[in-house]
Design a protein around this motif. Structure first.
Motif, mmCIF file in Angstrom:
data_model
loop_
_atom_site.group_PDB
_atom_site.id
_atom_site.type_symbol
_atom_site.label_atom_id
_atom_site.label_comp_id
_atom_site.label_asym_id
_atom_site.label_seq_id
_atom_site.Cartn_x
_atom_site.Cartn_y
_atom_site.Cartn_z
ATOM 1 N N VAL A 176 30.002 0.103 -32.380
ATOM 2 C CA VAL A 176 29.927 0.739 -31.065
ATOM 3 C C VAL A 176 30.868 1.936 -31.005
ATOM 4 N N GLY A 177 30.772 2.682 -29.915
ATOM 5 C CA GLY A 177 31.642 3.836 -29.744
ATOM 6 C C GLY A 177 31.292 4.929 -30.733
ATOM 7 N N MET A 178 32.260 5.759 -31.047
ATOM 8 C CA MET A 178 32.040 6.879 -31.949
ATOM 9 C C MET A 178 31.470 6.431 -33.294
ATOM 10 N N LYS A 179 31.883 5.260 -33.766
ATOM 11 C CA LYS A 179 31.419 4.797 -35.067
ATOM 12 C C LYS A 179 29.920 4.540 -35.079
ATOM 13 N N SER A 180 29.353 4.183 -33.935
ATOM 14 C CA SER A 180 27.916 3.921 -33.872
ATOM 15 C C SER A 180 27.096 5.171 -34.163
ATOM 16 N N TYR A 181 27.680 6.345 -33.928
ATOM 17 C CA TYR A 181 26.973 7.603 -34.169
ATOM 18 C C TYR A 181 27.038 8.035 -35.629
ATOM 19 N N GLY A 182 27.797 7.301 -36.445
ATOM 20 C CA GLY A 182 27.910 7.687 -37.846
ATOM 21 C C GLY A 182 28.467 9.090 -37.963
ATOM 22 N N ARG A 183 27.670 9.991 -38.539
ATOM 23 C CA ARG A 183 28.109 11.377 -38.718
ATOM 24 C C ARG A 183 27.578 12.312 -37.636
ATOM 25 N N ALA A 184 26.861 11.771 -36.671
ATOM 26 C CA ALA A 184 26.292 12.627 -35.623
ATOM 27 C C ALA A 184 27.365 13.056 -34.628
ATOM 28 N N PRO A 185 27.244 14.241 -34.063
ATOM 29 C CA PRO A 185 28.223 14.728 -33.081
ATOM 30 C C PRO A 185 27.804 14.379 -31.658
ATOM 31 N N THR A 186 28.441 15.012 -30.697
ATOM 32 C CA THR A 186 28.137 14.975 -29.257
ATOM 33 C C THR A 186 28.262 13.598 -28.622
ATOM 34 N N PHE A 187 29.175 12.778 -29.096
ATOM 35 C CA PHE A 187 29.384 11.467 -28.489
ATOM 36 C C PHE A 187 30.226 11.606 -27.230
ATOM 37 N N LEU A 188 29.872 10.838 -26.191
ATOM 38 C CA LEU A 188 30.617 10.841 -24.938
ATOM 39 C C LEU A 188 31.156 9.448 -24.640
#
Length: 463
Positions: free
Chosen positions: A366-378
């Motif tokens: 969850v959190g930023m780690k869930s996005y892997g290498r993708a940007p634009t996490f809020l």
């Protein structure tokens, strides 16, 4: 209560603490393991950077409910906190409210099923998770858990300068002149490092915008004369280079791009387009020379700020069966929603436990780690994720499946977020000439912007 009945949360950052708050609100005890010496350790490292989300968008509702009995009051929801404000006025009080549910200086070194390595199928789902922890004093512990929520983020694993995703040749040897974080120019020692110097900023996201804005401010100060930035972009200049601007529904996020553009417009920064770093070399004075994959060599710089994003550390999950996208290293059901190869929108379809689940039931990134290498996490995304995951762990699937979030748009949408048009890509890799001179683009009036776009898209050998 035995540890076997506890969900274990990895990381006491914004998403991890919110996960613990949601579990607590449902009457489920949780244990939060934080590698840093204090809660929010990663955020503390960028305490000087101001968020582009307001206080109203970075406080989790379940956390606020948990904090209310302590006398805590949320800061003005319309104002923008710095990372330091976020920690001191929210994350640390939340960790304090959670009390002994949060353990610091506790590094998770491995997660598996008790008595089952990655290969073994027999009775696997019936076994509790086993979490190996190493404390700062060298002590080790083995904790059994019913579920594992990995909210450890990506801060510790910054992307390299190399254009191929690997460190550039000589990058490690040049470590004394390279930083992978936005520098705190209010710190006198750090300020002296960049004042009056020529600094390369590699990257094209919000962090790069912030660094360019900080260097621009330094260049205009009394002690910063001669400060100059070289903005190194792997792609050409396009309409989306500086973000969504006034079209961004998060005004402060849009303002970052406009600040970066202002630095270029005022001549405090030059933009080098279509440059993928292959090597770092030193000149006779010890300054760094960036060499591109196409043979181009930039003028020497004194310092380099590499802001090419972050990537997840999956090493301690090697015995867990994960289903990750081959590009982003994000959960496969989530990846299509956030893949910058497909779009650059900040608006992501609300998602929760189903998109975050893996073949290993009971494990969630969850959190930023869930996005892997993708940007634009809020932060809002992370809070909605952990709300859904906590509900799923509690067995409340009606709540877990419910959509409760609408994200603001970036104002940049409808195009590939990683590369420009095919015409632009032709010149980014070197074009039709051997080792052309680096292209320095100074943007001023709207007409000049158009000229820069044309040059980056189709210019070749003096055309």
């Amino acid at each position: 209560m035995s540890t076997q009945q506890l969900p274990v949360v990895v990381g006491a950052g914004p998403a991890g603490l919110a996960a613990a708050a949601h579990l607590t609100g449902r009457g489920i005890e949780a244990l939060v393991l934080e590698a840093g010496a204090k809660a929010g350790a990663a955020v503390r490292e960028w305490s000087h950077v101001r968020l582009f989300s307001t206080w109203g968008e970075v406080v989790d509702p379940a956390a606020e409910k948990l904090l209310a009995p302590t006398g805590w009051t949320r800061p003005d929801p319309a104002t923008y906190p710095s990372g330091g404000d976020w920690v001191e006025q929210y994350l640390q009080p939340l960790a304090d409210a959670l009390g002994d549910k949060v353990r610091t200086s506790a590094t998770v070194t491995g997660v598996s099923r008790e008595g089952r390595d990655r290969i073994v199928d027999a009775d696997r789902e019936q076994q509790p998770f086993v979490v190996h922890v190493e404390y700062a004093d060298g002590r080790e512990e083995r904790i059994l858990a019913r579920a594992v929520i990995d909210a450890s983020g990506t801060w510790a694993t910054a992307g390299p300068a190399g254009g191929s995703g690997l460190p550039a040749l000589g990058e490690k040897a040049a470590a004394d002149r390279i930083t992978y974080r936005v520098p705190d120019l209010k710190n006198p020692a750090v300020r002296a490092r960049y004042a009056g110097k020529r600094t390369a900023v590699i990257g094209s996201g919000a962090s790069a915008f912030t660094a360019l804005a900080y260097l621009d401010e330094l260049a205009e100060s009394e002690d910063g004369g001669g400060t100059h930035a070289v903005w190194v972009l792997r792609r050409g200049i396009s309409g989306s280079t500086f973000g969504g601007g006034t079209a961004d529904q998060l005004p402060a996020r849009g303002a970052l791009g406009l600040a970066a553009k202002a630095a270029v417009d005022k001549g405090h920064a030059d933009a080098v387009t279509g440059f993928r770093t292959e090597a770092f070399e030193r000149d006779a004075d010890g300054r760094l020379v960036l060499v591109g994959e196409d043979g181009r060599r930039l003028e020497p710089v004194d310092e380099v700020i590499v802001l090419t994003g972050f990537r997840p550390d999956l090493s301690f999950l090697s015995e867990i069966r994960l289903n990750l996208d081959e590009r982003l290293q994000a959960p496969v059901e989530l990846a299509p929603l956030i893949d910058p190869n497909q779009h650059s929108c900040g608006t992501v379809y609300p998602h929760g436990h189903r998109e975050l689940s893996h073949p290993e039931q009971g494990v969630y990134l969850v959190g930023m780690k869930s996005y892997g290498r993708a940007p634009t996490f809020l932060a809002m995304t992370g809070y909605e994720q952990v709300r859904s995951v906590a509900a799923a762990i509690a067995g409340d699937l009606d709540s877990a499946d419910r959509v409760e979030l609408t994200l603001p748009e970036t104002g940049v949408c409808g195009g590939a977020g990683l590369f420009d048009t095919p015409d632009a890509q032709q010149t980014e890799g070197g074009g039709c000439c051997a080792a052309p001179e680096p292209q320095l683009v100074q943007l001023g009036t709207p007409a000049a912007v158009g000229a820069a776009e044309d040059a980056s898209a189709g210019g070749c050998c003096g055309s």
